[in-house]
Design a protein around this motif. Sequence first.
Motif, PDB file in Angstrom:
ATOM      1  N   VAL A 185      16.592 -23.531  25.343  1.00 16.92           N
ATOM      2  CA  VAL A 185      15.799 -22.672  26.241  1.00 16.92           C
ATOM      3  C   VAL A 185      16.281 -22.825  27.686  1.00 16.92           C
ATOM      4  CG1 VAL A 185      13.479 -22.226  27.148  1.00 16.92           C
ATOM      5  CG2 VAL A 185      13.780 -22.742  24.731  1.00 16.92           C
ATOM      6  N   GLN A 186      16.509 -24.092  28.115  1.00 11.59           N
ATOM      7  CA  GLN A 186      16.963 -24.313  29.499  1.00 11.59           C
ATOM      8  C   GLN A 186      18.291 -23.610  29.770  1.00 11.59           C
ATOM      9  OE1 GLN A 186      17.248 -28.597  29.637  1.00 11.59           O
ATOM     10  NE2 GLN A 186      15.018 -28.819  29.584  1.00 11.59           N
ATOM     11  N   GLU A 187      19.227 -23.762  28.844  1.00  8.89           N
ATOM     12  CA  GLU A 187      20.562 -23.172  29.045  1.00  8.89           C
ATOM     13  C   GLU A 187      20.489 -21.651  29.031  1.00  8.89           C
ATOM     14  OE1 GLU A 187      23.358 -24.920  29.723  1.00  8.89           O
ATOM     15  OE2 GLU A 187      22.197 -26.769  29.647  1.00  8.89           O
ATOM     16  N   PRO A 201       4.624 -34.474  28.511  1.00  8.01           N
ATOM     17  CA  PRO A 201       6.064 -34.201  28.407  1.00  8.01           C
ATOM     18  C   PRO A 201       6.924 -35.447  28.235  1.00  8.01           C
ATOM     19  CG  PRO A 201       5.372 -34.133  30.708  1.00  8.01           C
ATOM     20  CD  PRO A 201       4.132 -34.410  29.895  1.00  8.01           C
ATOM     21  N   ILE A 202       8.018 -35.287  27.497  1.00 10.44           N
ATOM     22  CA  ILE A 202       9.039 -36.341  27.413  1.00 10.44           C
ATOM     23  C   ILE A 202       9.744 -36.407  28.770  1.00 10.44           C
ATOM     24  CG2 ILE A 202      11.291 -36.888  26.405  1.00 10.44           C
ATOM     25  CD1 ILE A 202      10.318 -35.783  23.739  1.00 10.44           C
ATOM     26  N   ASN A 203      10.069 -35.242  29.299  1.00  8.10           N
ATOM     27  CA  ASN A 203      10.706 -35.145  30.617  1.00  8.10           C
ATOM     28  C   ASN A 203       9.611 -34.901  31.657  1.00  8.10           C
ATOM     29  OD1 ASN A 203      12.030 -34.395  32.925  1.00  8.10           O
ATOM     30  ND2 ASN A 203      13.462 -33.004  31.914  1.00  8.10           N
ATOM     31  N   LYS A 204       9.450 -35.877  32.574  1.00 10.21           N
ATOM     32  CA  LYS A 204       8.353 -35.783  33.561  1.00 10.21           C
ATOM     33  C   LYS A 204       8.414 -34.477  34.354  1.00 10.21           C
ATOM     34  CE  LYS A 204       6.621 -39.795  32.574  1.00 10.21           C
ATOM     35  NZ  LYS A 204       7.019 -39.524  31.157  1.00 10.21           N
ATOM     36  N   VAL A 240      11.496 -31.295  12.274  1.00 10.20           N
ATOM     37  CA  VAL A 240      12.318 -32.019  13.262  1.00 10.20           C
ATOM     38  C   VAL A 240      11.646 -32.082  14.632  1.00 10.20           C
ATOM     39  CG1 VAL A 240      14.543 -31.640  12.112  1.00 10.20           C
ATOM     40  CG2 VAL A 240      13.806 -30.025  13.877  1.00 10.20           C
ATOM     41  N   CYS A 241      10.825 -31.065  14.970  1.00  6.11           N
ATOM     42  CA  CYS A 241      10.078 -31.094  16.246  1.00  6.11           C
ATOM     43  C   CYS A 241       9.164 -32.322  16.240  1.00  6.11           C
ATOM     44  CB  CYS A 241       9.187 -29.869  16.445  1.00  6.11           C
ATOM     45  SG  CYS A 241       9.901 -28.253  16.115  1.00  6.11           S
ATOM     46  N   VAL A 242       8.465 -32.499  15.110  1.00  2.52           N
ATOM     47  CA  VAL A 242       7.467 -33.564  14.986  1.00  2.52           C
ATOM     48  C   VAL A 242       8.136 -34.939  14.998  1.00  2.52           C
ATOM     49  CG1 VAL A 242       5.686 -34.510  13.476  1.00  2.52           C
ATOM     50  CG2 VAL A 242       5.958 -32.044  13.655  1.00  2.52           C
ATOM     51  N   THR A 243       9.146 -35.134  14.137  1.00  2.00           N
ATOM     52  CA  THR A 243       9.740 -36.472  14.034  1.00  2.00           C
ATOM     53  C   THR A 243      10.391 -36.868  15.357  1.00  2.00           C
ATOM     54  OG1 THR A 243      11.651 -35.437  12.997  1.00  2.00           O
ATOM     55  CG2 THR A 243      10.146 -36.565  11.533  1.00  2.00           C
ATOM     56  N   CYS A 244      11.076 -35.938  16.004  1.00  2.00           N
ATOM     57  CA  CYS A 244      11.754 -36.303  17.240  1.00  2.00           C
ATOM     58  C   CYS A 244      10.745 -36.601  18.350  1.00  2.00           C
ATOM     59  CB  CYS A 244      12.731 -35.216  17.662  1.00  2.00           C
ATOM     60  SG  CYS A 244      13.823 -35.793  18.977  1.00  2.00           S
ATOM     61  N   HIS A 245       9.754 -35.752  18.542  1.00  2.00           N
ATOM     62  CA  HIS A 245       8.785 -35.992  19.627  1.00  2.00           C
ATOM     63  C   HIS A 245       7.947 -37.238  19.371  1.00  2.00           C
ATOM     64  CE1 HIS A 245       8.946 -32.722  22.689  1.00  2.00           C
ATOM     65  NE2 HIS A 245       9.818 -32.279  21.785  1.00  2.00           N
ATOM     66  N   ASN A 246       7.607 -37.511  18.122  1.00  2.00           N
ATOM     67  CA  ASN A 246       6.799 -38.701  17.837  1.00  2.00           C
ATOM     68  C   ASN A 246       7.610 -39.990  17.994  1.00  2.00           C
ATOM     69  OD1 ASN A 246       4.519 -37.232  17.372  1.00  2.00           O
ATOM     70  ND2 ASN A 246       4.608 -37.342  15.141  1.00  2.00           N
TER      71      ASN A 246
HETATM   72  C1  HEC Z   1      16.001 -34.284  18.394  1.00  2.00           C
HETATM   73  C2  HEC Z   1      14.864 -34.329  19.265  1.00  2.00           C
HETATM   74  C3  HEC Z   1      14.017 -33.120  19.540  1.00  2.00           C
HETATM   75  C4  HEC Z   1      13.739 -32.077  18.725  1.00  2.00           C
HETATM   76  C5  HEC Z   1      14.248 -31.798  17.328  1.00  2.00           C
HETATM   77  C6  HEC Z   1      12.814 -31.234  19.464  1.00  2.00           C
HETATM   78  N1  HEC Z   1      12.575 -31.741  20.702  1.00  2.00           N
HETATM   79 FE1  HEC Z   1      11.400 -30.946  22.115  1.00  2.00          FE
HETATM   80  N2  HEC Z   1      12.209 -32.177  23.463  1.00  2.00           N
HETATM   81  C7  HEC Z   1      12.996 -33.269  23.168  1.00  2.00           C
HETATM   82  C8  HEC Z   1      13.403 -33.908  24.397  1.00  2.00           C
HETATM   83  C9  HEC Z   1      14.301 -35.150  24.532  1.00  2.00           C
HETATM   84  C10 HEC Z   1      12.828 -33.153  25.448  1.00  2.00           C
HETATM   85  C11 HEC Z   1      13.022 -33.366  26.937  1.00  2.00           C
HETATM   86  C12 HEC Z   1      14.320 -32.649  27.297  1.00  2.00           C
HETATM   87  C13 HEC Z   1      14.594 -32.655  28.766  1.00  2.00           C
HETATM   88  O1  HEC Z   1      14.016 -31.834  29.494  1.00  2.00           O
HETATM   89  O2  HEC Z   1      15.393 -33.491  29.185  1.00  2.00           O
HETATM   90  C14 HEC Z   1      12.050 -32.083  24.802  1.00  2.00           C
HETATM   91  C15 HEC Z   1      11.298 -31.167  25.495  1.00  2.00           C
HETATM   92  C16 HEC Z   1      10.356 -30.359  24.892  1.00  2.00           C
HETATM   93  C17 HEC Z   1       9.303 -29.645  25.577  1.00  2.00           C
HETATM   94  C18 HEC Z   1       9.033 -29.665  27.090  1.00  2.00           C
HETATM   95  C19 HEC Z   1       8.077 -30.793  27.439  1.00  2.00           C
HETATM   96  C20 HEC Z   1       8.664 -32.163  27.248  1.00  2.00           C
HETATM   97  O3  HEC Z   1       8.249 -32.839  26.277  1.00  2.00           O
HETATM   98  O4  HEC Z   1       9.555 -32.586  28.048  1.00  2.00           O
HETATM   99  C21 HEC Z   1       8.598 -28.953  24.623  1.00  2.00           C
HETATM  100  C22 HEC Z   1       7.376 -28.080  24.829  1.00  2.00           C
HETATM  101  C23 HEC Z   1       9.245 -29.211  23.364  1.00  2.00           C
HETATM  102  N3  HEC Z   1      10.302 -30.074  23.551  1.00  2.00           N
HETATM  103  C24 HEC Z   1       8.857 -28.667  22.158  1.00  2.00           C
HETATM  104  C25 HEC Z   1       9.625 -28.788  20.997  1.00  2.00           C
HETATM  105  C26 HEC Z   1       9.439 -27.985  19.808  1.00  2.00           C
HETATM  106  C27 HEC Z   1       8.334 -26.951  19.608  1.00  2.00           C
HETATM  107  C28 HEC Z   1      10.423 -28.343  18.930  1.00  2.00           C
HETATM  108  C29 HEC Z   1      10.751 -27.720  17.615  1.00  2.00           C
HETATM  109  C30 HEC Z   1      10.918 -26.288  17.620  1.00  2.00           C
HETATM  110  C31 HEC Z   1      11.189 -29.404  19.571  1.00  2.00           C
HETATM  111  N4  HEC Z   1      10.683 -29.642  20.811  1.00  2.00           N
HETATM  112  C32 HEC Z   1      12.255 -30.072  18.964  1.00  2.00           C
HETATM  113  C33 HEC Z   1      13.367 -33.687  21.923  1.00  2.00           C
HETATM  114  C34 HEC Z   1      13.304 -32.891  20.792  1.00  2.00           C
END
Ligand code: HEC
Length: 192
Positions: A86-88, A109-112, A160-166
């Motif tokens: 999304v960022q790119e 957020p993971i990223n402040k 993968v969204c869940v496992t990575c964020h958790n």
């Molecule tokens: C392999 C790991 C990984 C996966 C898979 C992943 N994310 Fe993330 N996500 C991250 C990381 C790391 C960041 C912070 C990136 C940054 O801005 O540097 C992030 C950022 C985000 C953010 C912005 C807020 C924050 O936490 O910084 C959202 C919302 C988000 N992800 C939602 C999702 C969703 C919905 C999915 C699945 C469709 C997803 N992510 C899949 C690792 C992941």
Amino acid sequence: MPFRTALAGGVGVVLCLLGTWNSGVAAAGSASVPIETVVDYIYAVLASDRTFYTVHVVERMQQRGVIESSERWRSDPTLPLPAQFVQESSSLAALTGVKVHYRLISLNPINKLSGPATEFEKKGLEAIMAEPDRPYKGFVTEGGERRFQALYADRAVSPVCVTCHNAHPQSPKRDYTLNGVLGAVSISIPVP
Ligand code: HEC
């Protein structure tokens, strides 16, 4: 003579129909679309692209043990994270000059830097967590410019969204579930 008359009549009907079709096209072309609908269109396209990328590229490659996704995708042999997709894409869109801005935000957020940046975003994220199916929309001022902003719930569409964020060391929340809301997709466009 009857044949000629019939032919002339037939051509007349066709021209008439073409005229109607033409004016229909002109009328449709001049119709204005409400700004709320314009952001819905943008959201539909960008969310679908990212869901496709996450489910059919990131998830598929990861499940087969081919390649993982990570923050360091430029230097390491990994795929960009869905958030970086999304960022790119947003940075490339900025280069086109149309001034559409979009990013991912979250209350955890993971990223402040991806926390709410304004009161509108804070209220919007709270509203979305309470009622994910209702996008939060309104007029805002950004850098002195009047814009229309909309927030849409960002759901964990893949495991993968869940496992990575958790599991992420910087994640302040570790109990996300499949289809749960991780944050919001924020879209803002200039008001003409
Ligand atoms: C392999 C790991 C990984 C996966 C898979 C992943 N994310 Fe993330 N996500 C991250 C990381 C790391 C960041 C912070 C990136 C940054 O801005 O540097 C992030 C950022 C985000 C953010 C912005 C807020 C924050 O936490 O910084 C959202 C919302 C988000 N992800 C939602 C999702 C969703 C919905 C999915 C699945 C469709 C997803 N992510 C899949 C690792 C992941």
